[in-house]
Scaffold this motif. Structure first.
Motif, mmCIF file in Angstrom:
data_model
loop_
_atom_site.group_PDB
_atom_site.id
_atom_site.type_symbol
_atom_site.label_atom_id
_atom_site.label_comp_id
_atom_site.label_asym_id
_atom_site.label_seq_id
_atom_site.Cartn_x
_atom_site.Cartn_y
_atom_site.Cartn_z
ATOM 1 N N LEU A 233 29.816 18.487 8.239
ATOM 2 C CA LEU A 233 29.319 20.325 8.641
ATOM 3 C C LEU A 233 27.910 20.565 9.306
ATOM 4 N N PHE B 218 27.900 30.792 6.952
ATOM 5 C CA PHE B 218 27.744 30.100 5.926
ATOM 6 C C PHE B 218 27.609 28.456 5.429
ATOM 7 N N LEU B 219 29.096 28.159 6.049
ATOM 8 C CA LEU B 219 29.261 26.693 5.294
ATOM 9 C C LEU B 219 29.314 25.539 5.985
ATOM 10 N N TRP C 165 22.514 31.080 4.444
ATOM 11 C CA TRP C 165 22.820 31.627 4.133
ATOM 12 C C TRP C 165 23.478 33.100 3.615
ATOM 13 N N TRP D 168 25.819 26.174 6.954
ATOM 14 C CA TRP D 168 24.631 25.949 6.654
ATOM 15 C C TRP D 168 24.308 25.114 5.012
ATOM 16 N N LEU D 169 25.644 25.742 4.683
ATOM 17 C CA LEU D 169 25.924 24.263 2.762
ATOM 18 C C LEU D 169 25.242 23.414 3.069
ATOM 19 N N ASN E 113 22.688 21.874 4.221
ATOM 20 C CA ASN E 113 21.472 21.853 3.515
ATOM 21 C C ASN E 113 21.474 21.659 1.922
ATOM 22 N N PRO E 114 21.604 22.676 0.712
ATOM 23 C CA PRO E 114 22.127 21.867 -0.574
ATOM 24 C C PRO E 114 22.869 20.407 -0.348
ATOM 25 N N ILE E 115 23.647 20.421 0.384
ATOM 26 C CA ILE E 115 24.763 19.200 -0.196
ATOM 27 C C ILE E 115 23.968 18.283 0.235
ATOM 28 N N SER F 191 27.618 16.521 4.344
ATOM 29 C CA SER F 191 26.133 17.262 5.438
ATOM 30 C C SER F 191 26.389 17.244 6.905
#
Length: 153
Positions: A96, A63-64, A52, A66-67, A69-71, A93
């Protein structure tokens, strides 16, 4: 009404997916072409927890990505609860994660300097595989759940 078969299937898929994700942390994610170093690789565990930070260096696209992971974890939780949106989020996910393979370079310093990505390694491939297992496993579990419910009617 949700059957035990679906929840058992989803639990198995989730455990396998998480196990693959954990294995990915032990492997390099990718190698970069950095001046003065032939072994410039990115640590998967470091990227997972601190990816992040790309945003702070001006790396909006990394960064987008990397998102994912939380998704992934959100989709995991929703899929275990039997929520259909969990399938869609798991596919986001995956998309991405695949987009990362299209990047030619990545930010490698706080100053915003870029380095060319030379190769994607086992850490990245396992990371992507864990997302794929969750997505397709959840779809398969949902299909078998719907199939068994229609036979019970």
């Amino acid at each position: 009404m949700r059957t035990n078969k679906y929840s058992s299937c989803q639990i198995i898929v989730s455990v396998i997916s998480i196990a693959i994700l954990i294995c990915s942390f032990t492997q390099p994610a990718f190698y970069i072409d950095r001046q003065g170093s032939q072994d410039a690789w990115s640590n998967s565990l470091f990227l997972f927890f601190l990816g992040w930070l790309f945003l702070l260096g001006g790396g909006l696209i990394p960064f987008l990505i990397w998102l994912a992971n939380p998704i992934y974890f959100l989709s995991l939780a929703l899929s275990l609860k039997g929520k259909k949106i969990g399938i869609y989020l798991s596919l986001v996910s995956v998309i991405l994660a695949i987009i990362f393979s299209l990047l030619e370079s990545i930010i490698t310093s706080e100053s915003g300097a870029h380095s060319k990505i030379v190769s994607l390694e086992l850490g990245y491939k396992l990371w992507l595989t864990s997302f794929l297992v969750l997505s397709f496993g959840t779809i398969i579990c949902k299909y078998f759940n719907d199939d068994s419910n229609s036979q019970n009617l």
